[in-house]
Design a protein around this motif. Sequence first.
Motif, short mmCIF file in Angstrom:
data_model
loop_
_atom_site.label_atom_id
_atom_site.label_comp_id
_atom_site.label_asym_id
_atom_site.label_seq_id
_atom_site.Cartn_x
_atom_site.Cartn_y
_atom_site.Cartn_z
N ALA A 21 11.01 -7.92 -24.26
CA ALA A 21 10.34 -9.01 -24.96
C ALA A 21 10.45 -10.26 -24.09
O ALA A 21 11.36 -11.07 -24.26
CB ALA A 21 10.97 -9.24 -26.33
N PRO A 22 9.54 -10.42 -23.13
CA PRO A 22 9.67 -11.53 -22.18
C PRO A 22 9.45 -12.89 -22.83
O PRO A 22 8.70 -13.02 -23.80
CB PRO A 22 8.57 -11.24 -21.16
N THR A 23 10.12 -13.88 -22.27
CA THR A 23 9.96 -15.27 -22.68
C THR A 23 9.67 -16.10 -21.44
O THR A 23 10.38 -16.02 -20.45
CB THR A 23 11.23 -15.81 -23.36
N LEU A 24 8.60 -16.88 -21.50
CA LEU A 24 8.28 -17.83 -20.44
C LEU A 24 8.59 -19.21 -20.98
O LEU A 24 8.13 -19.58 -22.07
CB LEU A 24 6.80 -17.75 -20.05
N THR A 25 9.39 -19.99 -20.23
CA THR A 25 9.78 -21.33 -20.65
C THR A 25 9.26 -22.35 -19.66
O THR A 25 9.45 -22.22 -18.45
CB THR A 25 11.31 -21.45 -20.76
N ILE A 26 8.60 -23.37 -20.18
CA ILE A 26 8.14 -24.51 -19.39
C ILE A 26 8.99 -25.68 -19.85
O ILE A 26 8.91 -26.10 -21.00
CB ILE A 26 6.64 -24.80 -19.65
N ASN A 27 9.83 -26.22 -18.96
CA ASN A 27 10.71 -27.32 -19.36
C ASN A 27 11.00 -28.25 -18.20
O ASN A 27 10.43 -28.09 -17.12
CB ASN A 27 12.00 -26.78 -20.00
N SER A 31 4.77 -28.43 -15.64
CA SER A 31 3.46 -28.21 -16.26
C SER A 31 2.90 -26.89 -15.78
O SER A 31 3.15 -26.45 -14.66
CB SER A 31 2.50 -29.35 -15.93
N LEU A 32 2.14 -26.25 -16.67
CA LEU A 32 1.46 -25.00 -16.36
C LEU A 32 0.02 -25.14 -16.83
O LEU A 32 -0.23 -25.52 -17.97
CB LEU A 32 2.14 -23.82 -17.06
N THR A 33 -0.91 -24.82 -15.92
CA THR A 33 -2.33 -24.85 -16.23
C THR A 33 -2.86 -23.44 -16.10
O THR A 33 -2.58 -22.75 -15.12
CB THR A 33 -3.09 -25.79 -15.27
N GLY A 55 7.45 -34.58 -21.25
CA GLY A 55 6.78 -34.40 -19.97
C GLY A 55 6.42 -32.97 -19.65
O GLY A 55 5.65 -32.71 -18.73
N SER A 56 6.97 -32.01 -20.38
CA SER A 56 6.61 -30.60 -20.18
C SER A 56 5.27 -30.35 -20.87
O SER A 56 5.05 -30.79 -21.99
CB SER A 56 7.68 -29.68 -20.76
N ASN A 57 4.38 -29.60 -20.18
CA ASN A 57 3.02 -29.48 -20.68
C ASN A 57 2.40 -28.14 -20.33
O ASN A 57 2.58 -27.63 -19.24
CB ASN A 57 2.16 -30.60 -20.09
N LEU A 75 4.99 -18.97 -30.08
CA LEU A 75 4.77 -20.19 -29.30
C LEU A 75 5.61 -21.29 -29.91
O LEU A 75 5.55 -21.52 -31.12
CB LEU A 75 3.30 -20.59 -29.33
N THR A 76 6.41 -21.97 -29.07
CA THR A 76 7.22 -23.09 -29.53
C THR A 76 6.94 -24.29 -28.63
O THR A 76 7.04 -24.18 -27.41
CB THR A 76 8.72 -22.77 -29.50
N ILE A 77 6.57 -25.40 -29.25
CA ILE A 77 6.37 -26.67 -28.55
C ILE A 77 7.38 -27.63 -29.18
O ILE A 77 7.31 -27.91 -30.38
CB ILE A 77 4.92 -27.18 -28.74
N SER A 78 8.33 -28.11 -28.36
CA SER A 78 9.46 -28.84 -28.95
C SER A 78 9.94 -29.98 -28.08
O SER A 78 9.65 -30.07 -26.89
CB SER A 78 10.62 -27.86 -29.20
N ALA A 79 10.71 -30.87 -28.72
CA ALA A 79 11.43 -31.95 -28.05
C ALA A 79 10.52 -32.84 -27.19
O ALA A 79 10.88 -33.20 -26.08
CB ALA A 79 12.59 -31.39 -27.23
N GLY A 80 9.34 -33.18 -27.71
CA GLY A 80 8.45 -34.09 -27.01
C GLY A 80 7.50 -33.45 -26.03
O GLY A 80 6.80 -34.14 -25.29
N ALA A 81 7.44 -32.12 -25.99
CA ALA A 81 6.51 -31.41 -25.09
C ALA A 81 5.11 -31.42 -25.69
O ALA A 81 4.91 -31.78 -26.85
CB ALA A 81 6.98 -29.97 -24.89
N SER A 82 4.12 -31.01 -24.87
CA SER A 82 2.74 -30.99 -25.36
C SER A 82 1.99 -29.78 -24.83
O SER A 82 2.35 -29.19 -23.82
CB SER A 82 2.01 -32.27 -24.94
N ALA A 83 0.92 -29.44 -25.55
CA ALA A 83 0.02 -28.37 -25.13
C ALA A 83 -1.40 -28.79 -25.53
O ALA A 83 -1.60 -29.41 -26.57
CB ALA A 83 0.38 -27.05 -25.80
N VAL A 84 -2.35 -28.46 -24.65
CA VAL A 84 -3.76 -28.73 -24.92
C VAL A 84 -4.51 -27.42 -24.71
O VAL A 84 -4.38 -26.77 -23.67
CB VAL A 84 -4.32 -29.81 -23.97
N SER A 85 -5.28 -27.01 -25.74
CA SER A 85 -6.03 -25.77 -25.64
C SER A 85 -7.39 -25.93 -26.30
O SER A 85 -7.53 -26.69 -27.25
CB SER A 85 -5.26 -24.61 -26.28
N PRO A 86 -8.40 -25.18 -25.80
CA PRO A 86 -9.72 -25.22 -26.42
C PRO A 86 -9.78 -24.27 -27.61
O PRO A 86 -10.52 -23.29 -27.62
CB PRO A 86 -10.66 -24.79 -25.29
#
Length: 176
Positions: A21-27, A31-33, A55-57, A75-86
Amino acid sequence: VIGGLPATVDTLKVGTTGSSAPTLTINNGSSLTATGARIGYGAGISGALIVNGTGSNLTLGSGRIGVGYDGTGRLTISAGASAVSPGAVIGWNAGSNGIATVTGAGSLWTNTADLYVGNEGTGTLRIEDRGAVSSTNGWVGTVTGSRGTVEVSGQNSAWTMSDTFIAGYQSGTTAD
């Protein structure tokens, strides 16, 4: 993705095959596009994506994010992080299970199109502790047999829509 380094990929898939059960963390301000994203992509497979810290995005281009595409996705967005999706789908296909959580002051998930919670599968959206989500339309329990649950808790936590909110679109759906 750590250490403030930007990364760019085509369609991001977390949890495609195998028994792990893989987990990818952006912290750490990283940023990941990507063009699009699928979390819990394979049937019976789990995967998780965490975007954490100021600042993580995560930014998606033309493809929606699927949280629980055919499998189980988180999907978890936490502690001031952001995500933008269409747009996004939580619990995309029949038999899938998706949970998206946006928690903490400054945590923001911006959808520039529709957000579906329980499209054909089971979807849960949790917005907590001053987290915020936005979309054009909001759909909860879309297709017959689906189940969508939305939980908004804590002062200043919100899901804002610029257009319509639809709960229990087809007969035989469950919208909580």
